[in-house]
Structures are given as C-alpha cells and as structure tokens.
Design a protein around this motif. Structure first.
Motif, PDB file in Angstrom:
ATOM      1  N   ASP A  98       0.666  -1.253  -0.189  1.00 34.63           N
ATOM      2  CA  ASP A  98      -0.454   0.075  -0.341  1.00 34.63           C
ATOM      3  C   ASP A  98       1.266   0.739  -0.122  1.00 34.63           C
ATOM      4  O   ASP A  98       0.249   1.898  -0.690  1.00 34.63           O
ATOM      5  CB  ASP A  98      -0.993   0.034   1.320  1.00 34.63           C
ATOM      6  N   ARG A 101       1.951   2.103  -3.574  1.00 30.95           N
ATOM      7  CA  ARG A 101       0.965   1.825  -4.846  1.00 30.95           C
ATOM      8  C   ARG A 101       1.151   3.451  -4.111  1.00 30.95           C
ATOM      9  O   ARG A 101       0.683   3.933  -5.115  1.00 30.95           O
ATOM     10  CB  ARG A 101      -0.218   1.706  -3.816  1.00 30.95           C
ATOM     11  N   PHE A 108      -6.667   4.699 -15.029  1.00 29.46           N
ATOM     12  CA  PHE A 108      -7.063   3.222 -16.169  1.00 29.46           C
ATOM     13  C   PHE A 108      -8.007   4.106 -16.773  1.00 29.46           C
ATOM     14  O   PHE A 108      -8.205   5.197 -17.153  1.00 29.46           O
ATOM     15  CB  PHE A 108      -7.810   3.060 -14.526  1.00 29.46           C
ATOM     16  N   TYR A 114     -14.737   7.376  -8.976  1.00 33.03           N
ATOM     17  CA  TYR A 114     -15.959   6.890  -8.592  1.00 33.03           C
ATOM     18  C   TYR A 114     -16.804   8.074  -8.532  1.00 33.03           C
ATOM     19  O   TYR A 114     -16.949   8.538  -8.904  1.00 33.03           O
ATOM     20  CB  TYR A 114     -15.216   6.841  -6.911  1.00 33.03           C
ATOM     21  N   HIS A 130      -3.807   7.704   2.501  1.00 30.52           N
ATOM     22  CA  HIS A 130      -1.814   7.370   2.738  1.00 30.52           C
ATOM     23  C   HIS A 130      -1.571   9.041   3.995  1.00 30.52           C
ATOM     24  O   HIS A 130      -0.320   8.512   3.680  1.00 30.52           O
ATOM     25  CB  HIS A 130      -1.416   7.780   1.195  1.00 30.52           C
TER      26      HIS A 130
ATOM     27  N   GLU B 118     -13.332  -0.848 -13.239  1.00 33.94           N
ATOM     28  CA  GLU B 118     -12.064  -0.959 -12.983  1.00 33.94           C
ATOM     29  C   GLU B 118     -12.271   0.220 -11.470  1.00 33.94           C
ATOM     30  O   GLU B 118     -11.185   0.742 -10.957  1.00 33.94           O
ATOM     31  CB  GLU B 118     -11.138  -0.285 -13.566  1.00 33.94           C
ATOM     32  N   GLN B 119     -13.081   0.457 -11.077  1.00 33.45           N
ATOM     33  CA  GLN B 119     -13.309   1.777 -10.105  1.00 33.45           C
ATOM     34  C   GLN B 119     -12.648   0.689  -8.502  1.00 33.45           C
ATOM     35  O   GLN B 119     -11.981   1.433  -7.278  1.00 33.45           O
ATOM     36  CB  GLN B 119     -14.900   1.985  -9.527  1.00 33.45           C
ATOM     37  N   ASP B 121     -10.512  -1.602  -8.716  1.00 34.29           N
ATOM     38  CA  ASP B 121      -9.664  -1.300  -8.630  1.00 34.29           C
ATOM     39  C   ASP B 121      -8.334   0.277  -8.404  1.00 34.29           C
ATOM     40  O   ASP B 121      -7.454  -0.456  -7.706  1.00 34.29           O
ATOM     41  CB  ASP B 121      -8.709  -2.074  -9.635  1.00 34.29           C
ATOM     42  N   ALA B 122      -8.414   0.852  -9.351  1.00 35.50           N
ATOM     43  CA  ALA B 122      -8.616   2.005  -8.196  1.00 35.50           C
ATOM     44  C   ALA B 122      -9.005   2.091  -6.969  1.00 35.50           C
ATOM     45  O   ALA B 122      -7.441   3.216  -6.234  1.00 35.50           O
ATOM     46  CB  ALA B 122      -9.017   3.412  -9.441  1.00 35.50           C
ATOM     47  N   MET B 123      -9.648   1.743  -6.548  1.00 37.67           N
ATOM     48  CA  MET B 123      -9.672   2.044  -4.797  1.00 37.67           C
ATOM     49  C   MET B 123      -8.458   1.036  -4.474  1.00 37.67           C
ATOM     50  O   MET B 123      -8.212   1.398  -3.906  1.00 37.67           O
ATOM     51  CB  MET B 123     -11.212   1.725  -4.215  1.00 37.67           C
ATOM     52  N   GLU B 124      -8.444   0.043  -4.718  1.00 36.19           N
ATOM     53  CA  GLU B 124      -7.017  -0.755  -4.487  1.00 36.19           C
ATOM     54  C   GLU B 124      -5.471  -0.042  -4.016  1.00 36.19           C
ATOM     55  O   GLU B 124      -5.026  -0.204  -3.565  1.00 36.19           O
ATOM     56  CB  GLU B 124      -7.040  -2.115  -5.143  1.00 36.19           C
ATOM     57  N   VAL B 125      -5.979   0.251  -5.930  1.00 37.26           N
ATOM     58  CA  VAL B 125      -4.223   1.595  -6.415  1.00 37.26           C
ATOM     59  C   VAL B 125      -3.888   2.476  -5.008  1.00 37.26           C
ATOM     60  O   VAL B 125      -2.852   3.156  -4.630  1.00 37.26           O
ATOM     61  CB  VAL B 125      -4.018   1.410  -7.030  1.00 37.26           C
ATOM     62  N   SER B 126      -5.356   2.877  -5.027  1.00 39.50           N
ATOM     63  CA  SER B 126      -5.123   4.061  -3.784  1.00 39.50           C
ATOM     64  C   SER B 126      -4.729   3.597  -2.304  1.00 39.50           C
ATOM     65  O   SER B 126      -5.122   4.709  -1.392  1.00 39.50           O
ATOM     66  CB  SER B 126      -6.616   4.867  -3.381  1.00 39.50           C
ATOM     67  N   GLY B 127      -4.839   2.282  -1.966  1.00 42.27           N
ATOM     68  CA  GLY B 127      -4.172   2.046  -0.669  1.00 42.27           C
ATOM     69  C   GLY B 127      -5.470   2.119  -0.213  1.00 42.27           C
ATOM     70  O   GLY B 127      -5.273   1.704   1.603  1.00 42.27           O
ATOM     71  N   THR B 128      -6.589   1.660  -0.469  1.00 41.82           N
ATOM     72  CA  THR B 128      -8.307   1.496   0.581  1.00 41.82           C
ATOM     73  C   THR B 128      -7.665  -0.550  -0.127  1.00 41.82           C
ATOM     74  O   THR B 128      -7.917  -1.147  -0.762  1.00 41.82           O
ATOM     75  CB  THR B 128      -8.742   1.981  -0.785  1.00 41.82           C
ATOM     76  N   ASN B 129      -8.267  -0.843   0.959  1.00 47.17           N
ATOM     77  CA  ASN B 129      -8.921  -2.032   0.786  1.00 47.17           C
ATOM     78  C   ASN B 129     -10.446  -2.152   0.686  1.00 47.17           C
ATOM     79  O   ASN B 129     -10.840  -1.854   1.560  1.00 47.17           O
ATOM     80  CB  ASN B 129      -9.324  -3.013   2.237  1.00 47.17           C
ATOM     81  N   TYR B 133     -14.297  -1.243   2.655  1.00 47.04           N
ATOM     82  CA  TYR B 133     -14.689  -0.090   2.769  1.00 47.04           C
ATOM     83  C   TYR B 133     -16.021  -0.659   1.694  1.00 47.04           C
ATOM     84  O   TYR B 133     -16.591   0.011   2.190  1.00 47.04           O
ATOM     85  CB  TYR B 133     -13.998   0.808   1.669  1.00 47.04           C
TER      86      TYR B 133
END
Lengths: 266, 253
Positions: A98, A101, A108, A114, A130, B118-119, B121-129, B133
């Motif tokens: 994390d 990242r 994407f 979102y 972060h 892919e939202q 995936d975007a969330m995961e890349v943002s360091g969120t589980n 969430y």
C-alpha cells in the motif's frame, strides 16, 4: 524471438549512455503470467528509468494491461522477478504494498472515477488514505493544485457523470498525480478520445512529467499518440519484449513484426 | 450434473465470501464514516417504500380476513390476530423482500458497475481495502438497519389495520392497540427481531457477492443485480423456514 541487439536497435548500455539514465525504477525479468491455458506473458523483461517515458505497444489481448496490473499488485505473475523502486513486489507484505502504491500512480483506461463522489472527493480519496494526518486546508490546497495542473479547477464540485470523456481523463490524471508518485502507469490514455483531445492529453502527460519529474510507463495502441510522448518503445509480442528502441530506429526496422506496428505510413 | 456442480461451486464461493466478511469486520482500520453513509443510504432512503408497503399490507390483511372472522363471530379477535401475523411473520418477511428488491439489486448493480469500470481496482491502488470499504460497510449497514425498518413496517402496518378496523367496526385506537399488545409476548417479538438481522445479512451478503464478483462487462452488471434479488429472496424464505422451526422448538419447551 528477436533480441534488441539483433534489430540493430540500442543495446542496454548504449541506451543508458544515450539517455544519460540515472536510476532504475522498475525492473522486470522473465515475467510469466497465464490465465488457464492462455499464456499471456512468457518471459517478459523491462527496465524503466528515472524521468523516462516508456511506451509499450502490442496487439489487443497481448497482456499489456495485465503487465501494468502485475506492477501494482492487482494481478500476480506465475514466475519471474518484478522490482519497483527497489522493492520486490511479488514478496511484499500488504502494508508495504500500500505504501509502494502511493509512489506508483495508475491512470486506468476508462478513467475509473468513483461515480458516487464529486471530483473533489475523488481527489481527496487517495490523500485521506495515505496522509491521514493531513489537515483539511492542505488537502484542499493539493486538490486545487492538482486540478489546476490539468486545467480543470472549475470542475471541482461536479459529479463524474457531468464530465466529458476528455475531462474525466484529466480528473483521473489529477487523482493519479495528487500523491506525487515517482512513476505513473498509463493504461491506454488516449482510448475513446477524439484526436484533438488525445493530443491535449499527450501534452498534459508531458507537462505533468515536467512538473512532477515522474517516470511514465504507457500502454497505447495509438502510435501517433505514443510517438508524441515516448522516449522509448517496447513491443510486446507473444508474451515477450519482442523489440525495444526509439521511434526513429523502430520505424526504419526491416523486421516484419516491427513494421506491422511502426511502418504503417510507408 | 453440471448444474449441481455450478450450484455447489457458487454456494462454496458465497460461503468463502461470508467468512472473509467476518475476518475483515474485526480487523482495523474501520471504515466508520462509510458505514454511517451506507446506513443513511440503505436505511433512510428505504423508509418511505417500507412504510407505504407496510400500510397497504395492514389495510389489505384486515379487509381480507375481516369477513371470515365476522362470519364466525370472532371479529373481537381481529386486532390480536393481525398483530401476531404482522409482528411474527408478515412484517419481517415483506420488509425483507422489499429490501431484497430495492437494496439487494442496487448493491449488486453498484458494485458490479464499479467492478467492470475498474473503480474497485482504482480503490485498491489508492491504498484502500475495497472489500472492507465497499463490502463490509454495506453488509453491516443493511444487517443493522433492516430490523429497524421491520419495526417501522410493523408499526405502520398495525396503524393501517387499525384504520380499517375503525372504519368497519368502530374500534377505537386504544382498544385496538390494547388488544394487539395483550396477546403479543416477547417470544413473538424477539424471534422476529432476531431473524430480521439474518434477513439483512443475507440481502447484503448476496448483493455484495454478486456485484463484487460480477464479470463480462455491462451485461454482467445486469445479471448481478438480477441474481442478487432472486437468490436473496429465495434465501429469505429458507432463513424464515429455519427460524420458524427453531422458534417452534422454544414454544414447545
């Protein structure tokens, strides 16, 4: 398999000398990834250096997006080594992944904003994850700065559904740069955009690189688009790094597989 | 044979998804703000629908049963009978079915579209589980909110029934509700309240599972929403059956 040297393109040492490379940011060696019987990557190699724009070209379904997903840990390779910012991604604990990242931005293909959040909330989201100790004023300032850098400060309170395709891509880019990553991965940044907007996005990518001093790994089908931003190309064919080099050398290559990508004009 | 295999595979995957929910539920960090937001979205925005349905349910139940009760000279038992029927069975079941349709499908469609665009995936890349969430907050919210919606539906339903009784039999408000609460015991209320939690959990689990694991583009989103409603509704009847069997054992003790 055509080796880089075999093409009369640049050998690694020549490349390093030519671009005055400093720091190796991504190193991929012998990467393999399969989905059932579909062997997408079969020993792919790649090196990305500081402040470099490297474009990967390849046919649809050749594994380009899978490669990017492997780099950020969204997909797991079957074999090989993958080091990002000197960290072994394949053996990195979740918490460290994390943190890594935060230093690797990902734009994407479909922007992936979102839907339920405003533009402001979209940009705040990674910041709050972060930088949880950051005060609201600093967050507001960073959000505004990122939006100004992509020329969309006025869209701050709009919902994603109110934005055009190009605007969405810009907001997604602002969200990607808000954590000041060292590397940005772009998955088809020009797909679905008209040529004028695609040109604007390519200009934006170059500006962002100038401002934030990032290295970029870009996947693109659009050779004109790729040409406007790339320092170097890698051709991904049949799961391997089939050829690598600068545009000038690839476009004059006699290899039919390279020609298929680059010599379409002649 | 293939169908049985697919069913067992799906059941196994859903079970694993449920286990993952409980594992993530107690692991920090807790997404408290998102949980409250989901309680508001899933609960508050369903109140009107649940209340309208509950009201109509009370009115219709009274109108349908009254002639028969009058025929047997048992109209004095109307409030008691309606009260028990609504609190024990009809209130929780109808509210859960309404929520399976409204909330289950919306969760399935929302998470499904987030998946294909892919939202997640975007969330995961943002360091969120994203599981924590998106999934944990939604399942927990609907599990806790559904019993409250059932209480609202029961109340409005009883009020609708009272209105009909008042119109047809000149029964006063005080008399009607005195009769209702005379026969209602904790052994009626508690099992119905407890099974509402299970109903909420089932709706949230199936909606999230179908959405979170949806595949094959936008068509997959539609399928996820649809199957979330169908499977959750079926599961509600199974849970209800089990709950009634268990509470019946306690009644006999």
């Amino acid at each position: 398999m055509m080796q880089t040297e075999g093409h009369g393109l640049f050998a690694k040492e020549e490349m390093n000398a030519k671009f005055g490379r400093k720091k190796l940011l991504i190193s991929i060696k012998n990467l393999h990834k399969s989905f059932g019987d579909n062997h997408v990557l079969r020993g792919f190699n790649l090196e990305l250096y500081d402040e470099e724009n490297l474009v990967i070209v390849g046919k649809s379904g050749s594994g380009k997006s899978v490669l990017l997903k492997c780099i950020v840990g969204l997909a797991f390779p079957d074999k090989g080594t993958l080091r990002v910012l000197s960290k072994d991604v394949l053996n990195l604990p979740k918490a460290e992944m994390d943190l890594l990242r935060a230093e690797v931005g990902f734009l994407f293909q479909g922007s992936a904003l979102y839907d339920s959040m405003t533009v402001r909330e979209n940009l705040e989201f990674p910041l709050r994850r972060h930088k949880d100790r950051m005060v609201n004023e600093s967050i507001d300032q960073l959000v505004l700065e990122a939006l100004e850098n992509v020329g969309l400060a006025e869209a701050i309170d709009l919902m994603p559904e109110e934005l055009s395709g190009g605007m969405k891509r810009r907001v997604a880019l602002a969200r990607t740069i808000i954590l000041r990553p060292k590397i940005i991965l772009y998955d088809e940044p020009s797909s679905g955009l008209d040529p004028i907007t695609a040109r604007e996005i390519s200009q934006l990518i170059l500006n962002i690189q100038k401002i934030y001093k990032t290295a970029s790994l870009i996947i693109s089908h659009d050779i004109d688009f790729a040409r406007s931003i790339a320092n170097r190309f890698v051709i991904l064919k049949e799961g391997i790094d089939y050829a690598t080099g600068i545009y000038k050398d690839l476009v004059t290559s006699n290899d039919p597989n390279v020609k298929a990508f680059f010599n379409y004009e002649t | 044979m293939n169908g049985v295999k697919l069913f067992l595979q799906e059941a196994g995957e859903t079970y694993r998804f449920g286990i993952k929910f409980f594992r993530e539920l107690f692991k920090p960090p807790f997404e408290f703000r998102e949980f409250l937001r989901q309680c508001y979205i899933l609960g508050n925005k369903s109140i009107f629908l649940v209340a309208i349905t509950g009201f109509i349910m009370g009115v219709v139940l009274t109108l349908q049963t009254r002639p028969t009760m009058v025929e047997f000279g048992a109209e004095a038992y109307m409030p008691s009978m309606i009260g028990i029927a609504i609190v024990r069975e009809i209130g929780p079941m109808i509210t859960a079915l309404i929520c399976a349709g409204k909330i289950g499908s919306s969760i399935g469609a929302e998470l499904g579209s987030m998946k294909v665009t892919e939202q997640i995936d975007a969330m995961e890349v943002s360091g969120t589980n994203p599981f924590k969430y998106l999934v944990v907050t939604r399942i927990l919210a609907i599990t806790l909110v559904l019993p409250l919606l059932v209480v609202i539906a029961d109340s409005v339903s009883l009020f609708g029934s009272y209105l009909m009784e008042n119109l047809k039999g000149q029964v006063s408000f005080t008399l009607f509700f005195t009769k209702v609460f005379e026969v209602l015991e904790f052994s009626d209320i508690i099992p119905s309240f407890v099974k509402s939690f299970f109903f909420g959990f089932a709706i949230g689990l199936i909606g999230c599972y179908k959405g979170y694991t949806s595949k094959k583009g936008t068509a997959g989103v539609g399928r996820a929403a649809n199957s979330a409603v169908v499977i959750a509704s079926l599961l509600l009847f199974i849970i209800d059956f089990i709950a009634v069997m268990i509470s019946d054992i306690f009644y006999e003790l």
